[in-house]
Design an enzyme around this catalytic site. Structure first.
Site, PDB file in Angstrom:
ATOM      1  N   GLU A 155      -6.795  -3.481  26.947  1.00 16.30           N
ATOM      2  CA  GLU A 155      -6.636  -2.468  26.062  1.00 16.30           C
ATOM      3  C   GLU A 155      -6.371  -3.214  24.943  1.00 16.30           C
ATOM      4  OE1 GLU A 155      -2.909  -0.039  25.634  1.00 16.30           O
ATOM      5  OE2 GLU A 155      -4.179   1.603  25.219  1.00 16.30           O
TER       6      GLU A 155
ATOM      7  N   LYS B 206      13.493   9.874  19.876  1.00 16.83           N
ATOM      8  CA  LYS B 206      13.391   8.414  19.287  1.00 16.83           C
ATOM      9  C   LYS B 206      12.066   8.011  18.870  1.00 16.83           C
ATOM     10  CE  LYS B 206      13.058   4.367  19.880  1.00 16.83           C
ATOM     11  NZ  LYS B 206      12.143   3.458  18.504  1.00 16.83           N
TER      12      LYS B 206
ATOM     13  N   GLU C  18       3.114   8.859  29.520  1.00 15.59           N
ATOM     14  CA  GLU C  18       1.808   8.903  28.847  1.00 15.59           C
ATOM     15  C   GLU C  18       1.464   7.412  28.603  1.00 15.59           C
ATOM     16  OE1 GLU C  18      -0.471  11.229  29.009  1.00 15.59           O
ATOM     17  OE2 GLU C  18       0.784  12.819  29.562  1.00 15.59           O
TER      18      GLU C  18
ATOM     19  N   CYS D 175      -5.051   5.809  22.347  1.00 19.13           N
ATOM     20  CA  CYS D 175      -4.787   5.518  23.997  1.00 19.13           C
ATOM     21  C   CYS D 175      -6.188   6.186  24.727  1.00 19.13           C
ATOM     22  CB  CYS D 175      -3.718   6.401  24.510  1.00 19.13           C
ATOM     23  SG  CYS D 175      -3.571   8.247  24.107  1.00 19.13           S
TER      24      CYS D 175
HETATM   25  P1  NDP Z   1       5.449   0.836  22.644  1.00 18.45           P
HETATM   26  O1  NDP Z   1       5.389   0.978  24.320  1.00 18.45           O
HETATM   27  O2  NDP Z   1       5.800  -0.577  22.270  1.00 18.45           O
HETATM   28  O3  NDP Z   1       6.612   1.920  22.314  1.00 18.45           O
HETATM   29  C1  NDP Z   1       6.434   3.212  22.386  1.00 18.45           C
HETATM   30  C2  NDP Z   1       7.994   3.958  22.065  1.00 18.45           C
HETATM   31  O4  NDP Z   1       8.896   3.353  23.050  1.00 18.45           O
HETATM   32  C3  NDP Z   1       8.631   3.265  20.828  1.00 18.45           C
HETATM   33  O5  NDP Z   1       9.212   4.351  20.284  1.00 18.45           O
HETATM   34  C4  NDP Z   1       9.565   2.240  21.068  1.00 18.45           C
HETATM   35  O6  NDP Z   1      10.253   1.733  20.125  1.00 18.45           O
HETATM   36  C5  NDP Z   1      10.107   2.452  22.375  1.00 18.45           C
HETATM   37  N1  NDP Z   1      10.635   1.618  23.273  1.00 18.45           N
HETATM   38  C6  NDP Z   1      10.443   0.299  23.261  1.00 18.45           C
HETATM   39  N2  NDP Z   1      11.078  -0.409  24.174  1.00 18.45           N
HETATM   40  C7  NDP Z   1      11.565   0.504  24.806  1.00 18.45           C
HETATM   41  C8  NDP Z   1      13.016   0.481  25.848  1.00 18.45           C
HETATM   42  N3  NDP Z   1      13.001  -0.367  26.619  1.00 18.45           N
HETATM   43  N4  NDP Z   1      13.416   1.683  26.084  1.00 18.45           N
HETATM   44  C9  NDP Z   1      12.908   2.784  25.413  1.00 18.45           C
HETATM   45  N5  NDP Z   1      12.293   2.976  24.368  1.00 18.45           N
HETATM   46  C10 NDP Z   1      11.500   1.817  24.241  1.00 18.45           C
HETATM   47  O7  NDP Z   1       4.072   1.301  22.313  1.00 18.45           O
HETATM   48  P2  NDP Z   1       3.524   1.593  20.901  1.00 18.45           P
HETATM   49  O8  NDP Z   1       4.382   2.504  19.861  1.00 18.45           O
HETATM   50  O9  NDP Z   1       3.048   0.167  20.447  1.00 18.45           O
HETATM   51  O10 NDP Z   1       2.207   2.486  21.043  1.00 18.45           O
HETATM   52  C11 NDP Z   1       1.003   1.937  21.620  1.00 18.45           C
HETATM   53  C12 NDP Z   1       1.006   2.070  23.019  1.00 18.45           C
HETATM   54  O11 NDP Z   1       1.142   3.587  23.471  1.00 18.45           O
HETATM   55  C13 NDP Z   1      -0.333   1.913  23.552  1.00 18.45           C
HETATM   56  O12 NDP Z   1      -0.702   1.194  24.899  1.00 18.45           O
HETATM   57  C14 NDP Z   1      -1.116   3.362  23.720  1.00 18.45           C
HETATM   58  O13 NDP Z   1      -2.247   3.194  24.712  1.00 18.45           O
HETATM   59  C15 NDP Z   1       0.016   4.181  24.332  1.00 18.45           C
HETATM   60  N6  NDP Z   1      -0.036   5.369  23.883  1.00 18.45           N
HETATM   61  C16 NDP Z   1      -0.445   6.397  25.061  1.00 18.45           C
HETATM   62  C17 NDP Z   1      -0.863   7.709  24.649  1.00 18.45           C
HETATM   63  C18 NDP Z   1      -1.044   8.771  25.674  1.00 18.45           C
HETATM   64  O14 NDP Z   1      -0.970   9.873  25.692  1.00 18.45           O
HETATM   65  N7  NDP Z   1      -1.431   8.165  27.025  1.00 18.45           N
HETATM   66  C19 NDP Z   1      -0.954   8.293  23.359  1.00 18.45           C
HETATM   67  C20 NDP Z   1      -0.715   7.211  22.442  1.00 18.45           C
HETATM   68  C21 NDP Z   1      -0.286   5.958  22.574  1.00 18.45           C
HETATM   69  P3  NDP Z   1      10.029   0.818  19.049  1.00 18.45           P
HETATM   70  O15 NDP Z   1       8.760   1.193  18.446  1.00 18.45           O
HETATM   71  O16 NDP Z   1      11.183   0.773  18.251  1.00 18.45           O
HETATM   72  O17 NDP Z   1       9.782  -0.535  19.846  1.00 18.45           O
END
Ligand code: NDP
Length: 499
Positions: A394, A184, A258, A292
């Site tokens: 962040e 997803k 992550e 991140c």
């Molecule tokens: P989100 O947490 O908003 O979304 C991540 C994914 O989760 C998206 O595909 C999102 O879908 C999906 N999602 C949202 N709600 C749910 C749910 N209830 N159940 C299942 N899936 C869900 O993060 P962002 O996309 O905004 O990315 C930014 C964040 O990711 C930052 O905090 C960053 O630090 C972190 N990150 C961490 C990394 C690591 O390796 N540690 C690497 C890259 C980013 P949708 O977009 O449709 O809402």
């Protein structure tokens, strides 16, 4: 700030992006628009998947699992290598797409994302034949074998900031270990995932990889809570990670998390200011700071503080912000206007708390079609005492907070006084001092005299609110397995318990 003209033709995909289920393209029903952050223009239409689509995708993955699990490792090795080759041959098609999708400067996609994603597949191709169990020494009367076994259907949930790399980090180890996957992608960066899997679809047995696009709160949630899912592999924000862990707690589904970060760069008085300056600029302004691992806090020894603050503020002020498709652009637009406004609001809060704005902090004037983009100038905040919220929040954007320190205990305490624990760094000419500091920093990764170094084989992941589990390393294969023991008795004698 002058607007720069695009040198690449803008992408527009007229055909709605399909779902990919069971090796087939499923035509989109309802769709939602993909918006180009450089212009605010709609450039593609994504299928808004439903819970029925999730059911079908999990069923397809479950049906494919037994055959894939039992496939010989050389088949999996060859497949992962072929995926890497296909991506490499197609490399020229990716930079413009990635830049259009999330606003990262076009120069980065070709330089970083495509080769890194291909390398991830090559790495796991290389080690898949070394996935082995062990015998356990239990004396002469028993033969005990412990073997890592694939878990089943993996739900892979990825964010928008480096979508191709994130998908590769999930797919390659999960497939190598013999699992099947439903991906997803983020609603803000779905086209790249759909395109990638279409590109390699003929290499994959039907159902081994499936893609359901749509919104996190419906299809994402339906996927992680689906009874057919055996493992959740999530990259994204800490709050979303918490919600998912709550949602899967009933079924006790294991998860790899992550999550977010708040990285500190600790600069000692003997560090080379020229090298540090280059590393800081890369650490916070590469990929628009939407990383991140971003080094969003610079903790400089008092002896260097004034000089480093001047240099970095001047260099940040000279960064070319512009159209992500322009090869001259160093920093593109943030992913959405909403995200840009959230970053700007966090900067205003820090300033109201006493941080001093030394560069940026403004939305630049753009003209023509770029006027609809979500741009923000690279921002430097001076906060010598580290007392504002900018030192702990962040931003996930191009915002650096510069702080001053005087003794090692103090800097360690301040760097560790954050919820996150993903990546930190130390700069010093004295390696004994650098190791000493690195040992005391609470994070999954600490870089010494560099930043962003993530060669394959080196485990990536965090502690505290940055999550758990490691990607990009041999141990990652084990994240996608459960150990199974077969204990064979070689002895027919029994204790006289029932006589
Ligand atoms: P989100 O947490 O908003 O979304 C991540 C994914 O989760 C998206 O595909 C999102 O879908 C999906 N999602 C949202 N709600 C749910 C749910 N209830 N159940 C299942 N899936 C869900 O993060 P962002 O996309 O905004 O990315 C930014 C964040 O990711 C930052 O905090 C960053 O630090 C972190 N990150 C961490 C990394 C690591 O390796 N540690 C690497 C890259 C980013 P949708 O977009 O449709 O809402």
């Amino acid at each position: 700030m002058a607007a720069t003209a695009p040198t690449t033709e803008r992408l527009t995909l007229t055909e709605p992006q399909p779902l990919l289920i069971g090796g087939r393209e499923v035509a989109a029903g309802p769709t939602f628009p993909a918006v180009d952050p450089s212009t605010g223009r709609v450039w593609a239409h994504i299928a808004a998947g439903t819970t029925d689509d999730v059911d079908r995708a999990v069923e397809a993955a479950a049906n494919a699992f037994t055959t894939w699990r039992d496939s010989s490792p050389d088949i999996r090795q060859a497949l992962l290598w072929a995926v890497a080759e296909r991506l490499t041959e197609d490399a020229h098609n990716w930079p413009a797409l990635l830049a259009t999708e999330n606003g990262r400067a076009v120069r980065e996609g070709g330089l970083i994302d495509v080769p890194t994603a291909a390398e991830i597949f090559r790495f796991f191709s290389g080690i898949v034949r070394d996935l082995h169990g062990r015998t356990v020494s239990c004396g002469p009367n028993a033969h005990v074998v412990a073997t890592p076994r694939p878990v089943g259907v993996v739900a892979a949930i990825v964010p928008w900031n480096s979508p191709l790399i994130s998908v590769a980090h999930k797919l390659a180890p999960a497939l190598a270990a013999g699992n099947t996957v439903v991906v997803k992608p983020s609603e803000l960066a779905s086209v790249s995932t759909v395109r990638f899997i279409r590109l390699v679809q003929d290499l994959l047995p039907p159902g081994v990889v499936n893609v359901v696009t749509g919104f996190g709160n419906d299809v994402g949630r339906a996927l992680v809570t689906h009874p057919g899912v055996a493992k959740v592999s999530f990259t994204g924000g800490t709050e979303t990670g918490r919600r998912i862990l709550g949602d899967v707690s009933d079924r006790l589904v294991p998860a790899l998390m992550e999550l977010g970060g708040k990285g500190s760069m600790v600069v000692c008085p003997d560090a080379d200011p020229d090298t540090v300056t280059e590393d800081v600029l890369t650490g916070i302004f590469a990929a628009n700071g939407e990383v991140c691992f971003a080094s969003s806090r610079l903790l400089v020894h008092r002896d260097l503080y004034g000089d480093m603050l001047e240099r970095i503020s001047a260099r940040a002020g000279a960064i070319t912000v512009g159209d992500a498709l322009d090869p001259a652009t160093q920093l593109g637009p943030l992913v959405t206007a909403r995200h840009r406004d959230a970053v700007a609001a966090l900067v205003r809060t820090a300033v109201s708390e006493g941080a001093e704005l030394r560069a940026g902090g403004v939305v630049p004037e753009m003209s023509g079609e770029l006027a609809g983009g979500s741009y923000y100038r690279p921002t430097v905040l001076a906060s010598p005492g580290g007392t504002t919220s900018a030192s702990r929040t962040e931003f996930f954007g191009p915002v650096l907070t510069v702080e001053a320190w005087t003794d090692e205990d103090e800097v360690v305490e301040r760097a560790n006084d954050v919820a996150f624990g993903l990546a930190n760094g130390v700069w010093s000419a004295d390696l004994a001092r650098a190791y000493r500091l690195a040992d005391r920093l609470d994070s999954g990764m600490v870089w010494i005299n560099t930043w962003f170094a993530t060669p394959l084989g080196q485990p990536q992941g965090g502690v505290k609110a940055s999550g758990f589990g490691r990607e990009g390393a041999a141990a990652t294969l084990l994240e996608y397995t459960a150990t199974k023991v077969v204990h064979t008795s070689l002895d027919t004698t029994r204790p006289p318990m029932w006589t």
